[in-house]
Design an enzyme around this catalytic site. Structure first.
Site, short mmCIF file in Angstrom:
data_model
loop_
_atom_site.label_atom_id
_atom_site.label_comp_id
_atom_site.label_asym_id
_atom_site.label_seq_id
_atom_site.Cartn_x
_atom_site.Cartn_y
_atom_site.Cartn_z
N THR A 128 33.92 36.81 41.18
CA THR A 128 34.35 38.21 41.16
C THR A 128 33.67 39.04 40.07
OG1 THR A 128 36.27 39.58 40.58
CG2 THR A 128 36.34 37.33 39.82
N GLU A 130 35.19 40.86 38.23
CA GLU A 130 36.09 40.85 37.07
C GLU A 130 35.54 39.96 35.95
OE1 GLU A 130 39.29 42.52 36.53
OE2 GLU A 130 38.34 43.73 38.07
N TYR A 152 43.44 36.50 35.07
CA TYR A 152 42.76 36.26 36.36
C TYR A 152 41.27 36.00 36.13
CZ TYR A 152 40.44 37.61 40.77
OH TYR A 152 39.63 37.64 41.89
N LYS A 156 38.96 32.70 36.80
CA LYS A 156 37.81 32.76 37.70
C LYS A 156 36.51 32.35 36.99
CE LYS A 156 39.14 34.21 41.89
NZ LYS A 156 38.71 33.64 43.16
P1 NAP Z 1 44.05 37.96 49.22
O1 NAP Z 1 44.14 38.89 50.39
O2 NAP Z 1 45.01 38.11 48.09
O3 NAP Z 1 44.20 36.46 49.80
C1 NAP Z 1 44.39 35.36 48.95
C2 NAP Z 1 44.55 34.11 49.81
O4 NAP Z 1 44.75 32.99 48.92
C3 NAP Z 1 45.76 34.15 50.75
O5 NAP Z 1 45.40 33.55 51.97
C4 NAP Z 1 46.77 33.29 50.01
O6 NAP Z 1 47.70 32.66 50.86
C5 NAP Z 1 45.85 32.23 49.42
N1 NAP Z 1 46.49 31.45 48.36
C6 NAP Z 1 47.00 31.90 47.18
N2 NAP Z 1 47.52 30.88 46.47
C7 NAP Z 1 47.32 29.75 47.22
C8 NAP Z 1 47.64 28.38 47.04
N3 NAP Z 1 48.28 27.94 45.95
N4 NAP Z 1 47.27 27.50 48.00
C9 NAP Z 1 46.67 27.92 49.14
N5 NAP Z 1 46.34 29.21 49.36
C10 NAP Z 1 46.67 30.11 48.42
O7 NAP Z 1 42.59 37.97 48.61
P2 NAP Z 1 41.21 38.55 49.20
O8 NAP Z 1 41.10 39.98 48.83
O9 NAP Z 1 41.06 38.13 50.61
O10 NAP Z 1 40.15 37.79 48.29
C11 NAP Z 1 39.65 36.51 48.65
C12 NAP Z 1 39.08 35.81 47.43
O11 NAP Z 1 38.04 36.60 46.87
C13 NAP Z 1 40.07 35.59 46.30
O12 NAP Z 1 39.72 34.36 45.68
C14 NAP Z 1 39.82 36.73 45.36
O13 NAP Z 1 40.20 36.38 44.04
C15 NAP Z 1 38.33 36.90 45.51
N6 NAP Z 1 37.79 38.23 45.30
C16 NAP Z 1 38.31 39.30 45.96
C17 NAP Z 1 37.73 40.54 45.80
C18 NAP Z 1 38.24 41.74 46.55
O14 NAP Z 1 37.90 42.86 46.17
N7 NAP Z 1 39.01 41.58 47.62
C19 NAP Z 1 36.61 40.69 44.98
C20 NAP Z 1 36.10 39.57 44.33
C21 NAP Z 1 36.69 38.34 44.52
P3 NAP Z 1 49.15 33.32 51.20
O15 NAP Z 1 48.89 34.28 52.31
O16 NAP Z 1 49.95 32.15 51.58
O17 NAP Z 1 49.62 34.00 49.94
O1 F7E Z 2 42.71 47.87 40.64
C1 F7E Z 2 43.43 50.81 38.55
C2 F7E Z 2 43.51 49.45 37.90
O2 F7E Z 2 44.32 46.26 41.62
C3 F7E Z 2 41.53 48.66 40.54
C4 F7E Z 2 41.05 42.15 43.24
O3 F7E Z 2 40.68 42.01 44.58
O4 F7E Z 2 39.07 43.41 42.74
C5 F7E Z 2 40.49 43.46 42.71
O5 F7E Z 2 40.95 43.63 41.36
C6 F7E Z 2 41.61 49.62 39.37
C7 F7E Z 2 42.08 48.97 38.06
O6 F7E Z 2 41.82 45.90 41.87
C8 F7E Z 2 46.71 51.56 39.89
O7 F7E Z 2 43.93 49.57 36.53
C9 F7E Z 2 45.20 52.58 38.71
O8 F7E Z 2 41.31 49.44 36.99
O9 F7E Z 2 42.89 47.66 43.16
P1 F7E Z 2 43.02 46.93 41.89
P2 F7E Z 2 41.13 45.06 40.69
O10 F7E Z 2 42.01 44.90 39.53
O11 F7E Z 2 39.79 45.68 40.47
C10 F7E Z 2 38.48 42.36 41.95
C11 F7E Z 2 36.99 42.41 42.15
C12 F7E Z 2 39.07 41.03 42.23
O12 F7E Z 2 38.42 40.00 42.08
C13 F7E Z 2 40.55 40.97 42.43
O13 F7E Z 2 40.91 39.77 43.14
O14 F7E Z 2 42.59 50.60 39.68
N1 F7E Z 2 44.71 51.34 39.00
N2 F7E Z 2 46.42 52.73 39.25
C14 F7E Z 2 45.62 50.68 39.76
N3 F7E Z 2 45.61 49.45 40.29
C15 F7E Z 2 46.70 49.06 41.02
N4 F7E Z 2 46.69 47.85 41.61
N5 F7E Z 2 47.78 49.89 41.17
C16 F7E Z 2 47.84 51.15 40.62
O15 F7E Z 2 48.81 51.86 40.78
#
Ligand code: NAP
Ligand code: F7E
Length: 376
Positions: A128, A130, A152, A156
């Site tokens: 990520t 992050e 987090y 990661k």
């Molecule tokens: P998400 O919608 O939150 O999905 C997370 C998945 O992980 C769900 O299927 C969840 O299952 C499963 N999970 C959580 N804890 C588990 C456990 N103990 N055992 C088995 N499964 C478990 O996340 P996403 O947005 O699709 O992201 C996918 C991956 O990419 C994650 O690793 C995230 O950290 C990473 N990532 C996401 C972003 C982004 O912007 N979306 C960016 C960079 C990296 P349940 O449905 O049962 O909870």
């Molecule tokens: O926040 C700000 C918050 O929670 C984005 C995950 O998929 O992407 C995701 O993490 C920004 C942050 O995503 C609210 O402070 C303001 O600066 O949508 P977010 P994230 O933290 O960037 C990365 C790449 C991952 O890997 C993660 O798994 O938005 N923000 N106001 C807020 N954020 C939330 N959630 N809620 C608010 O009300």
């Protein structure tokens, strides 16, 4: 012979899109699900029963379940997407986050080695942006130093390094995709983009008065999840195991996202005040909304709440996807920021209207039940 893929996190946003993508490519797809007392399979409900799509119970915190499953499925490719993926939640549940997001990666790698698949099975790790955290340069590429800035991100970072370590120590084909934020109509409802598109839809339909957000100045490089899952697959088809930054190369603030989302819901915003006192005020309304009794010009529809501030926040993410463009032939701009916001709002406008119809039916059913009683 069809290739076999195992996806952890199959019920998540990315897992659901990746399953569709791999099934369309002719893969046999296996996914890991967890037992839950409520239905959480909404994103993959349409795939259940599809030939070549199989679900298995296992958990990232349970080594034995992973070892047994990898042995049974004998995957050619593993996509390790499972994670406690919410940054703010990781401050409240840091140990759980470390167990799943850090040690979970090690468990997958060891499950592959225990089953003697390290020469044949390729592994994708969901790393990520992050990791860049308190950023040391803008934009960020594969050589930018990491500075994780939440539990987090620290978890990661372990995942990233253990993947690199097993690649070098055991010559395994395991890679990280360093993905920047990617969103969609399937995005979890507490991530900022989806929280905004759902609230804009509810406010436009008179179902919510105000949206509370945290840091409006935070900058993100937002892409479309459906475009990003292709990269996960491309990374595993590459000749050599390498890590890639996947991003659009375009950056916007949370405030800009909200302004555009409300625009697509028929509400033009102007912003007043600074920091905790900043407010999004209705400047004008689309002709359809102007005739209604709901939201009015001058209403404060967005306000800031410190509840959504983080102890440490990552505020300046911008990815440089040059390597992915060059080596994977990937187009980071196939869905633009503007298209992304528009498609999310369009989806949520329909969803909120449909939820309302369903709630009306429930109300009628409840009234009938109360009138007739359960056994009559
Ligand atoms: P998400 O919608 O939150 O999905 C997370 C998945 O992980 C769900 O299927 C969840 O299952 C499963 N999970 C959580 N804890 C588990 C456990 N103990 N055992 C088995 N499964 C478990 O996340 P996403 O947005 O699709 O992201 C996918 C991956 O990419 C994650 O690793 C995230 O950290 C990473 N990532 C996401 C972003 C982004 O912007 N979306 C960016 C960079 C990296 P349940 O449905 O049962 O909870
Ligand atoms: O926040 C700000 C918050 O929670 C984005 C995950 O998929 O992407 C995701 O993490 C920004 C942050 O995503 C609210 O402070 C303001 O600066 O949508 P977010 P994230 O933290 O960037 C990365 C790449 C991952 O890997 C993660 O798994 O938005 N923000 N106001 C807020 N954020 C939330 N959630 N809620 C608010 O009300």
């Amino acid at each position: 012979m069809a290739k076999i893929a195992l996806i952890t996190g199959v019920t998540g946003q990315d897992g659901s899109y990746l399953s569709e993508f791999l099934l369309a490519k002719g893969y046999e797809v296996h996914g890991i699900i967890r037992r839950s007392s409520v239905d959480y399979r909404e994103r993959i409900a349409h795939l259940e029963g599809v030939p070549h799509f199989h679900l298995h119970y296992a958990d990232m915190s349970d080594s034995m379940s992973l070892v047994k499953l990898v042995g049974k499925v004998q995957p050619d490719e593993i996509y390790n997407l499972a994670a406690q993926s919410h940054v703010q939640v990781s401050f409240d549940a840091p140990e759980f986050t470390a167990d799943v997001d850090a040690v979970g990666v090690l468990r997958i790698l060891e499950a592959v080695r225990t089953n003697h698949l390290e020469k044949s099975c390729r592994i994708y790790q969901a790393s990520t942006s992050e990791l860049y955290g308190k950023v040391e340069e803008v934009p960020q590429n594969e050589n930018t130093p990491f500075h994780p800035y939440s539990p987090y991100a620290v978890a990661k970072l372990y995942g990233y390094w253990i993947i690199k370590e097993y690649r070098e120590a055991y010559n395994m084909f395991c890679c990280s995709g360093i993905l920047f934020n990617h969103e969609s109509e399937r995005r979890g409802e507490t991530f900022v983009t989806r929280k905004i598109t759902l609230a804009a839809a509810r406010i436009a339909q008179g179902k919510q008065e105000r949206l509370y957000l945290g840091n409006l100045d935070s900058l993100r490089d937002w892409g479309y999840a459906k475009d990003y899952v292709e990269c996960m697959w491309l990374i595993l088809q590459h000749d050599t195991p390498e890590d890639f930054v996947i991003a659009t190369g375009v950056q916007h603030t949370v405030r800009e996202f909200a302004t555009l989302a409300f625009h697509h819901a028929g509400i033009e915003l102007r912003w007043e005040g600074k920091g905790i006192d900043e407010k999004g005020i209705v400047e004008s309304l689309s002709p359809a909304l102007a005739q209604g009794k709901g939201v009015q010009i001058g209403d404060v529809v967005v306000a800031v709440s410190p509840d959504f501030y983080r102890p440490t926040d990552v505020v300046n993410l911008l990815g440089d996807p040059s390597k992915a463009k060059r080596e994977l032939g990937w187009n980071p701009q196939s869905t633009t920021f503007e298209q992304l916001v528009e498609l999310m709002v369009a989806h949520d406008m329909k969803k909120i209207a449909a939820d309302d119809a369903a709630a009306e039916i429930r109300k009628v059913n409840l009234a009938e039940y109360l009138e007739k009683g359960v056994d009559k």
